[in-house]
Enzyme design. Structure first.
Site, mmCIF file in Angstrom:
data_model
loop_
_atom_site.group_PDB
_atom_site.id
_atom_site.type_symbol
_atom_site.label_atom_id
_atom_site.label_comp_id
_atom_site.label_asym_id
_atom_site.label_seq_id
_atom_site.Cartn_x
_atom_site.Cartn_y
_atom_site.Cartn_z
ATOM 1 N N ARG A 36 0.839 -1.209 0.000
ATOM 2 C CA ARG A 36 0.000 0.000 0.000
ATOM 3 C C ARG A 36 0.873 1.257 0.000
ATOM 4 O O ARG A 36 0.543 2.261 -0.628
ATOM 5 C CB ARG A 36 -0.927 -0.032 1.210
ATOM 6 C CG ARG A 36 -1.986 1.045 1.190
ATOM 7 C CD ARG A 36 -3.031 0.826 2.256
ATOM 8 N NE ARG A 36 -2.484 0.934 3.603
ATOM 9 C CZ ARG A 36 -3.151 0.611 4.718
ATOM 10 N NH1 ARG A 36 -4.378 0.170 4.635
ATOM 11 N NH2 ARG A 36 -2.589 0.742 5.901
ATOM 12 N N LYS A 47 -2.813 6.421 1.770
ATOM 13 C CA LYS A 47 -2.668 6.955 3.128
ATOM 14 C C LYS A 47 -1.867 8.261 3.107
ATOM 15 O O LYS A 47 -0.836 8.400 3.785
ATOM 16 C CB LYS A 47 -1.995 5.902 4.013
ATOM 17 C CG LYS A 47 -2.874 5.533 5.201
ATOM 18 C CD LYS A 47 -2.391 4.300 5.883
ATOM 19 C CE LYS A 47 -2.420 4.386 7.370
ATOM 20 N NZ LYS A 47 -3.676 4.766 7.976
ATOM 21 N N GLU A 87 -16.351 5.708 5.292
ATOM 22 C CA GLU A 87 -15.486 5.239 6.379
ATOM 23 C C GLU A 87 -15.915 5.836 7.714
ATOM 24 O O GLU A 87 -16.676 6.804 7.764
ATOM 25 C CB GLU A 87 -14.037 5.670 6.112
ATOM 26 C CG GLU A 87 -13.513 5.142 4.796
ATOM 27 C CD GLU A 87 -12.017 5.023 4.779
ATOM 28 O OE1 GLU A 87 -11.442 4.511 5.747
ATOM 29 O OE2 GLU A 87 -11.428 5.467 3.781
HETATM 30 N N1 PLP Z 1 -9.342 3.985 6.783
HETATM 31 C C1 PLP Z 1 -8.489 4.981 7.074
HETATM 32 C C2 PLP Z 1 -8.784 6.352 6.566
HETATM 33 C C3 PLP Z 1 -7.343 4.714 7.829
HETATM 34 O O1 PLP Z 1 -6.485 5.698 8.117
HETATM 35 C C4 PLP Z 1 -7.117 3.399 8.270
HETATM 36 C C5 PLP Z 1 -5.928 3.085 9.053
HETATM 37 O O2 PLP Z 1 -4.932 2.705 8.560
HETATM 38 C C6 PLP Z 1 -8.026 2.382 7.925
HETATM 39 C C7 PLP Z 1 -9.137 2.719 7.189
HETATM 40 C C8 PLP Z 1 -7.792 0.964 8.308
HETATM 41 O O3 PLP Z 1 -6.751 0.405 7.566
HETATM 42 P P1 PLP Z 1 -5.824 -0.729 8.160
HETATM 43 O O4 PLP Z 1 -6.723 -1.842 8.510
HETATM 44 O O5 PLP Z 1 -4.888 -1.063 7.077
HETATM 45 O O6 PLP Z 1 -5.164 -0.163 9.349
HETATM 46 C C1 COI Z 2 -4.327 2.897 11.721
HETATM 47 O O1 COI Z 2 -5.307 2.235 12.041
HETATM 48 O O2 COI Z 2 -3.199 2.424 11.582
HETATM 49 C C2 COI Z 2 -4.438 4.301 11.448
HETATM 50 O O3 COI Z 2 -3.737 4.759 10.615
HETATM 51 C C3 COI Z 2 -5.283 5.102 12.266
HETATM 52 C C4 COI Z 2 -4.566 6.340 12.624
HETATM 53 C C5 COI Z 2 -4.785 7.447 11.722
HETATM 54 C C6 COI Z 2 -4.415 6.621 14.030
#
Ligand code: PLP
Ligand code: COI
Length: 366
Positions: free
Chosen positions: A110, A212, A248
């Site tokens: 990612r 991200k 989200e």
């Molecule tokens: N959505 C957003 C905007 C996020 O910042 C995150 C965190 O990383 C997620 C979803 C969840 O993604 P992940 O499961 O890869 O942490």
């Molecule tokens: C995560 O779940 O890793 C996130 O990035 C959330 C964060 C912005 C605190």
């Protein structure tokens, strides 16, 4: 010299440079942390990783150093134009005594997709994983005891070179730091209370919502603070075009369950493809649930049996209540939903190697 040490080693042992300093002695002991009171907040740890890359060239080998402030040009791309991204994953103590990461290859992938979108040089997978492992390993005393939290790993890739025109910076930095963390939501596993925002959007088609990018997060701070002031845990964002489909929950992905069918918003480029989201979909399918990625109408979610959100920080958090305009819906009598609970148990037991990792998702840190 059977049984003894070679003379050279003896000499090295007695050398003043090898005498342990106060810092080293302290570092060998556990940090003074009340592991039972961890929250999702920053704690400075011992070491961090840093590497550099000039635009158009390869990443130079990175190195570990003591945690410290950065020196950066006031004209750096990241602080002028937000050219940067971050990642997030967790390292945990596992039942077999090791320290494990969860699907870090997915974060690596990612980050490469995000870097391309933001005009930055992607960090090769091997370099990304080496950096993560080294940083966790050199901060291992900060990994909370199993079940008491995790060591949150934060990789950053950003334009550190000076540039005045709106264009990719001439130099980039890849950095990894860590911090021990507890629950993301204040109430821990208590189901959250969320408000659907009619005023704000997180991302628009063609923008950067699907990666991200650091710039995606500042605009969400005020909406989130406003909701928290009024007693909500977070806000739910709807899509910016129809203003109707759930995208989200702050920084976590959304799921709802109706008649045992699990739905989650499909990835259209405005939603972050969460590593937890894809893990939860796979786990639910393996348990025999029907899982659908689709446009999730907010009205459908309001009639669901159960809703929850997922992410690295949030893990799997049950949603107790959603407010949208004049409508207020309470799920499962405000208790943790049964599907969220089942998936939480399954996911965390794989992450902590309390049950067999049949998907091959965990990776040990030496
Ligand atoms: N959505 C957003 C905007 C996020 O910042 C995150 C965190 O990383 C997620 C979803 C969840 O993604 P992940 O499961 O890869 O942490
Ligand atoms: C995560 O779940 O890793 C996130 O990035 C959330 C964060 C912005 C605190």
């Amino acid at each position: 010299m059977p049984g003894g040490l070679p003379a050279q080693s003896l000499k090295a042992e007695a050398a003043p440079s090898e005498v342990k300093g106060v810092r080293e002695v302290l570092e060998e002991s556990g940090p003074e942390i009340d592991w039972d009171s961890l929250t999702f907040s920053f704690t400075e740890t011992d070491r961090m990783y840093i590497a550099y890359c000039k635009q158009g060239e390869e990443w130079q080998p990175g190195s570990m150093q003591d945690f410290q402030n950065l020196s950066i040009s006031p004209a750096a791309g990241v602080i002028n134009y937000g050219q940067g991204l971050f990642e997030g994953m967790k390292a945990q103590h596992a039942a077999d005594g090791s320290i494990v990461l969860f699907r870090p290859q997915d974060n690596a992938r990612r980050s490469r997709e995000g870097a391309r979108r933001l005009g930055m040089p992607p960090v090769p997978e091997k370099m990304f994983l080496d950096a993560i492992k080294k940083t966790v390993s050199e901060n291992s005393r900060w990994v909370p005891p199993m079940g008491k939290g995790a060591l949150y790993v934060r990789p950053l890739i950003f334009g550190s070179g000076a540039i005045l025109g709106v264009a990719p910076a001439p130099e980039y930095t890849f950095l990894v730091y860590v911090s021990p963390v507890g629950p993301y939501f204040k109430g821990g596993i208590t189901p959250t209370s969320l408000r659907v925002s009619d005023e704000f959007h997180r991302a628009a088609p063609g923008g950067s919502g699907g990666v991200k990018a650091i710039g995606n997060y500042a605009p969400g701070m005020v909406p989130s603070q406003m909701a928290k002031k009024e007693g909500y845990s977070e806000i739910i964002y709807l899509d910016a075009v129809n203003h109707r489909y759930i995208e989200e929950v702050g920084a976590a992905n959304f799921f709802c369950v109706k008649d045992r069918v699990i739905s989650t918003p499909e990835l259209t480029g405005t939603i972050l493809p969460g590593v937890t989201r894809s893990s939860v979909m796979e786990l639910a399918k393996s348990k025999g649930y029907e899982v659908i990625e689709e446009k999730v109408d907010v009205d459908y979610a309001l009639e669901a049996d159960e809703c929850f959100c997922v992410g690295t920080a949030a893990v799997i958090s049950s949603i107790g209540r959603i407010e949208h305009g004049t409508k207020v819906v309470e799920y499962c009598g405000g208790d943790v939903g049964p599907v969220a609970l089942e998936l939480y148990e399954t996911l965390t037991s794989i992450q902590q190697r309390r049950s067999p990792d049949e998907f091959g998702w965990t990776m040990s840190v030496e």
